[in-house]
Structure formats: structure tokens, C-alpha cells
Design an enzyme around this catalytic site. Structure first.
Site, PDB file in Angstrom:
ATOM      1  CG  ASP A  43      -8.432  -1.561  11.977  1.00 20.89           C
ATOM      2  OD1 ASP A  43      -7.504  -2.286  11.557  1.00 20.89           O
ATOM      3  OD2 ASP A  43      -8.828  -0.553  11.366  1.00 20.89           O
ATOM      4  CD  GLU A  72      -8.350   0.736   8.119  1.00 25.51           C
ATOM      5  OE1 GLU A  72      -8.155  -0.312   8.777  1.00 25.51           O
ATOM      6  OE2 GLU A  72      -7.817   1.819   8.426  1.00 25.51           O
ATOM      7  CG  ASP A 125      -0.290  -0.458   2.493  1.00 19.36           C
ATOM      8  OD1 ASP A 125       0.944  -0.389   2.589  1.00 19.36           O
ATOM      9  OD2 ASP A 125      -1.002  -0.883   3.421  1.00 19.36           O
TER      10      ASP A 125
END
Ligand code: PGA
Length: 258
Positions: free
Chosen positions: A135, A142, A67
Site C-alpha cells: 500500500d 499506512e 517499528d
């Protein structure tokens, strides 16, 4: 899944470097998927050491990073291009043209498709390194990311922005968007090596390994990948219900030289 529990960060770094060294020895033109963040820093230091020792030759290796932030120039100190250059690429003999990082400056669908095609044209990723976010994300996938997702632009969660603020002068400087490989892209890697260290990773590691497969924890997708090694330290493993069993499996396999 092979779950390896090591004493601490230093052991994770040296053991994971050995896995990469063996991969490159077995296939000198390996295609590696690389990650940024604090977790792989020890691994990269170890790879540099092995390279300087003459143990790893990167001259035929190709890499694809997971990324990149949207909107930071390549030479911005917090861009992932700069991170990879400073922490690995400038210190090993990899060819510039063999290094690939998503383009965060012209993020659009065409650019994302180009990145996917490039991975395919290089024969796919042989070994993908992953960290895990607090997370449960892998790359910047996400919570609620489709488990079939491909390279695209994602909005970061507020939790990720807070986590990453430590690298910036001010939390308002943290980009809110990134170009990231999708979960589907990552799952096509032939092998996956997920690394995690420290107490803050105990919950996401528990969810990824022992929780349900769910887009709410994109790392849980590794449960359906046929060749995944999860290497964690004692702190990151502390919430695993079957921790003793994983250690038992590892020790027995080691004795059998498997
Ligand atoms: P970290 O980040 O290695 O800095 O903890 C991991 C991630 O967010 O994927």
C-alpha cells in the site's frame, strides 16, 4: 533521488550491503536505521558474510529499528526484536546496548517520545534502510499518515495485516497495531536507501517515485529527501515510466566514476 535498477534480488542484496559497508568504513560509529520484512533479509545475510570475512566491524555501530508490533513479547518469534536478533544481531559484533527497537509492550506517548529523543541524542540516523509495503507504506506509516508524523502507535490496514499473515500461523494472530517511526522521523535521516524487489512492488514503487507526494503513499515523501537512493530490481521497476532514463543516468554516472 538516485534510482538504481538491478537485475534481481540477489544483486540488490549485495549492492545495498556494499553501500552499508562503505558507510561504516567512512564512519565506524554510524547510526543505522534498520527495517524488517522479507526485503532486507538478503542484505542482512550479505552483511553477516562481509562481517565474517573481516570486512565490516559493527562494534561502534548503533542501530534504530523502524517499528515493532504492539503486544508481542520480545521473544515472540514474530516480534521484530526476534527477527533482528535471529537474522542479524546474533551473527555480528554489534553491542547489545547499541541496538534500539521501539517498545511494543508499553506503547504510550512517553515511550514514543523517548525513542525520538534517543535517536537525537545519538546524533540522528546516518543511513536509513527502508522497504515498501504493497500500500506504499514506509515503516508502518499506512495511507493517510501525516507526512510530518513522529514515532507513534498506528493501526495497520487490512491489506498490511493480510500481507504479514504469511509470517503467522493464522491471520487472526497478526497484531493490528504497531509502534512506528513517523514519516517526519524518517525524513530526518541523513541518507535513505529504499529497497524493493518483485512484481508486487511495481505499483507502490511507481506511486512512490513518479506519483504525487501524498499521504496516501507515505513512501512518496522520499521525493523531498535530499539524499535518497532507491534500489529496485527489474520486476519492481516495470511500471516506471522513465525506467530507461534512470538506467541511462546510472550508466553514465558509473562511467564518470561519480
Ligand atoms: P516486505 O515488507 O519487505 O516483507 O515486502 C515491506 C514493508 O511492508 O515495508
Amino acid at each position: 533521488m538516485e534510482i538504481i535498477i538491478k537485475k534481481d534480488y540477489s544483486e540488490i542484496s549485495s549492492e545495498s550491503a556494499m553501500i552499508i559497508a562503505n558507510q561504516i568504513k567512512a564512519k565506524p560509529d554510524s547510526v543505522l536505521g534498520l527495517a524488517t520484512g522479507s526485503t532486507p533479509l538478503g542484505l542482512y545475510k550479505e552483511l553477516i558474510r562481509l562481517h565474517l570475512n573481516g570486512d565490516i566491524d559493527f562494534s561502534n555501530v548503533t542501530t534504530f529499528n523502524l517499528d515493532e508490533y504492539v503486544g508481542l513479547s520480545n521473544d515472540h518469534p514474530q516480534s521484530y526484536s526476534a527477527f533482528m536478533r535471529d537474522n542479524l544481531f546474533s551473527k555480528i559484533n554489534i553491542k547489545k546496548e547499541n541496538v534500539h527497537i521501539p517498545n511494543g509492550n508499553h506503547p504510550n506517548d512517553k515511550e514514543c517520545e523517548r525513542y525520538e529523543s534517543l535517536i537525537k541524542s545519538c546524533g540522528g540516523i546516518d543511513l536509513q534502510i527502508l522497504g515498501i509495503g504493497s500500500d506504499g507504506h514506509i515503516a508502518f506509516n499506512e495511507p493517510s499518515s501525516s507526512l510530518g508524523s513522529r514515532t507513534r502507535i498506528k493501526t495497520l490496514t487490512q491489506e498490511t495485516v493480510r500481507d504479514n499473515a504469511r509470517f503467522f500461523d493464522n491471520i487472526t494472530d497478526v497484531p493490528k497495531f504497531a509502534v512506528t517511526m513517523g514519516v517526519g522521523t524518517i525524513m530526518e535521516a541523513k541518507k535513505i536507501l529504499l529497497l524493493a524487489s518483485g512484481n508486487s512492488k511495481a505499483k507502490p514503487i511507481k506511486n512512490a517515485i513518479e506519483g504525487p507526494i501524498s499521504s496516501m503513499c507515505s513512501a512518496s515523501a522520499i521525493q523531498i529527501h535530499p539524499k535518497t537512493v532507491v534500489m529496485v530490481d527489474d520486476d519492481a521497476a516495470k511500471e516506471l515510466k522513465e525506467k530507461d532514463y534512470y538506467k541511462w543516468v546510472y550508466n553514465n554516472k558509473k562511467n564518470l566514476n561519480l
